[in-house]
Design an enzyme around this catalytic site. Sequence first.
Site, mmCIF file in Angstrom:
data_model
loop_
_atom_site.group_PDB
_atom_site.id
_atom_site.type_symbol
_atom_site.label_atom_id
_atom_site.label_comp_id
_atom_site.label_asym_id
_atom_site.label_seq_id
_atom_site.Cartn_x
_atom_site.Cartn_y
_atom_site.Cartn_z
ATOM 1 N N ARG A 1 8.586 -5.059 1.515
ATOM 2 C CA ARG A 1 8.789 -3.711 0.978
ATOM 3 C C ARG A 1 10.261 -3.422 0.670
ATOM 4 O O ARG A 1 10.583 -2.855 -0.368
ATOM 5 C CB ARG A 1 8.273 -2.684 1.998
ATOM 6 C CG ARG A 1 8.253 -1.254 1.496
ATOM 7 C CD ARG A 1 7.907 -0.291 2.639
ATOM 8 N NE ARG A 1 6.689 -0.637 3.331
ATOM 9 C CZ ARG A 1 5.465 -0.203 2.981
ATOM 10 N NH1 ARG A 1 5.328 0.615 1.954
ATOM 11 N NH2 ARG A 1 4.389 -0.571 3.655
ATOM 12 N N ARG B 1 -1.132 4.030 -3.217
ATOM 13 C CA ARG B 1 -0.504 4.377 -1.934
ATOM 14 C C ARG B 1 -0.703 5.839 -1.509
ATOM 15 O O ARG B 1 -0.994 6.084 -0.341
ATOM 16 C CB ARG B 1 0.983 3.998 -1.941
ATOM 17 C CG ARG B 1 1.208 2.490 -2.136
ATOM 18 C CD ARG B 1 2.629 2.048 -1.872
ATOM 19 N NE ARG B 1 2.965 2.259 -0.482
ATOM 20 C CZ ARG B 1 3.637 3.284 -0.010
ATOM 21 N NH1 ARG B 1 4.114 4.200 -0.822
ATOM 22 N NH2 ARG B 1 3.841 3.400 1.274
ATOM 23 N N CYS C 1 -12.162 10.060 -11.504
ATOM 24 C CA CYS C 1 -13.143 11.040 -11.061
ATOM 25 C C CYS C 1 -13.276 11.088 -9.542
ATOM 26 O O CYS C 1 -14.348 10.815 -8.985
ATOM 27 C CB CYS C 1 -14.489 10.715 -11.692
ATOM 28 S SG CYS C 1 -14.335 10.548 -13.457
ATOM 29 N N GLU C 2 -12.184 11.374 -8.870
ATOM 30 C CA GLU C 2 -12.191 11.556 -7.416
ATOM 31 C C GLU C 2 -11.068 12.521 -7.089
ATOM 32 O O GLU C 2 -9.975 12.383 -7.648
ATOM 33 C CB GLU C 2 -11.851 10.248 -6.684
ATOM 34 C CG GLU C 2 -12.894 9.193 -6.779
ATOM 35 C CD GLU C 2 -12.701 8.096 -5.740
ATOM 36 O OE1 GLU C 2 -12.025 8.342 -4.719
ATOM 37 O OE2 GLU C 2 -13.233 7.010 -5.963
HETATM 38 C C1 LIG Z 1 3.032 -7.581 5.144
HETATM 39 C C2 LIG Z 1 3.753 -8.575 5.933
HETATM 40 C C3 LIG Z 1 5.135 -8.691 5.824
HETATM 41 C C4 LIG Z 1 5.975 -7.774 4.982
HETATM 42 O O1 LIG Z 1 6.038 -6.478 5.467
HETATM 43 P P1 LIG Z 1 7.010 -5.433 4.762
HETATM 44 O O2 LIG Z 1 6.783 -4.170 5.472
HETATM 45 O O3 LIG Z 1 6.609 -5.370 3.334
HETATM 46 O O4 LIG Z 1 8.404 -5.940 4.929
HETATM 47 C C5 LIG Z 1 5.760 -9.707 6.528
HETATM 48 N N1 LIG Z 1 5.059 -10.552 7.316
HETATM 49 C C6 LIG Z 1 3.718 -10.460 7.448
HETATM 50 C C7 LIG Z 1 3.017 -11.409 8.324
HETATM 51 C C8 LIG Z 1 3.029 -9.471 6.769
HETATM 52 O O5 LIG Z 1 1.708 -9.368 6.911
#
Ligand SMILES: *Cc1c(COP(=O)(O)O)cnc(C)c1O
Length: 421
Positions: free
Chosen positions: A278, A314, A346-347
């Site tokens: 992220r 999201r 449509c929600e």
């Molecule tokens: C989703 C995930 C990440 C990444 O998480 P972020 O919050 O996007 O940094 C890293 N390692 C594993 C095992 C994950 O499932």
Amino acid sequence: MDHFLYSDGALYAEDVPISEIAAAVGTPFYVYSTATLLRHFQLFDDALDGMDHLVCYAMKAASNQAILKTLAQAGAGMDVVSGGEYLRARAAGVPGDKIVFSGVGKTADEIHAALSGGIRQFNVESEPEMEVINAIALELGVVAPITVRVNPDVDAKTHAKIATGKSENKFGIPITRASEVYAHAASLPGLEVIGIDVHIGSQLTELEPFELAYTKVAELTEKLRSEGHNIRRLDLGGGLGIPYTRANDAPPLPVEYGALIKKTLGHLGCEIEIEPGRLIAGNAGLMVSKVIYVKSGEGRDFLILDGAMNDLIRPAMYEAHHDIVAVQEPAPGVEQQPYDIVGPVCESGDTFAKERNMPPLSPGDLVAFRSAGAYGAVMSSEYNTRPLIPEVLVHRDQFAVIRERPSFDEIINRDTIPEWL
Ligand SMILES: *Cc1c(COP(=O)(O)O)cnc(C)c1O
């Protein structure tokens, strides 16, 4: 910080006006900034400076080939959670020895593909999985490098759907059982136990849960070493949160996160892996959409956009907030008014924001959803037979479509009709 700024009254992605991209590709679309992607990767890489480390981008956040290539060329490894992601990473030129394979439900086929294609390590999440990896490794005549994902029973203090480090979550093995599980792993000839893995959740906005988890990992490292295991690599997962609003309660910075890693684990002499997703992609992407109608309801006005929950799920899925801004910069001092901002699906769940203050907007105006680069395009669908929206990558004054919008014919012709019809 990102590279989506106003200049002369118009929103830009790096040196390209958003309106120019909209004119070329139509709306809605995702747009990513190369400079922002690289900057975020670099922040993590710098934060671990002085330690033997690899930043493995958690590509499930945004997995377009062009994004992977951009990061891979900067030196990133990849964290993959499926056989499809493994193939995507390889197709983008990432060598197998820079790919870690995470996930609770790796199938035999996926394990086979990764082991025969080359893999840095499997982050193993259960004993049955361990047995399957062992059997496939023996069959292929190779030894599979593994860590075991431990569940440290730490509250990540994030949205319940993305917390993964409490004992009630499906992830990893309880840290209390680690000795037993590691002893078993060491007895399997197809496996080489090289380290420990932990990932406690996503969008963490404090360091404390990381500190609790990493302290437990440090203790476990020493314990497992005393039991004869050569623990030399620690995979610390991802999860560092991003600011979704301009408010000043911003999450800790990568440099602070890096300092915490050094403080809690630096003395162990292990190679460190982190798996941020992220924070690398989130604020490097916008979703741009157009106002179709402004509709007056009872006591509220609705801004009806051409983007919808299928394009950016999201808000519907995690009650997530995205800042939404007008692509044409509002004149200074212009009076804002509250709108409910919705899509055409449509929600009632297809609501991006309620009573959001926006400058006055009219049909045809463009708006941009900030912080949409992670868990945006990758989670989109064609619900309501709305084509997957295009992705665009900007690099300075250039832009390129990196995934095209499919035509309706392509969508319809993906279905096949059985003989009896
Ligand atoms: C989703 C995930 C990440 C990444 O998480 P972020 O919050 O996007 O940094 C890293 N390692 C594993 C095992 C994950 O499932």
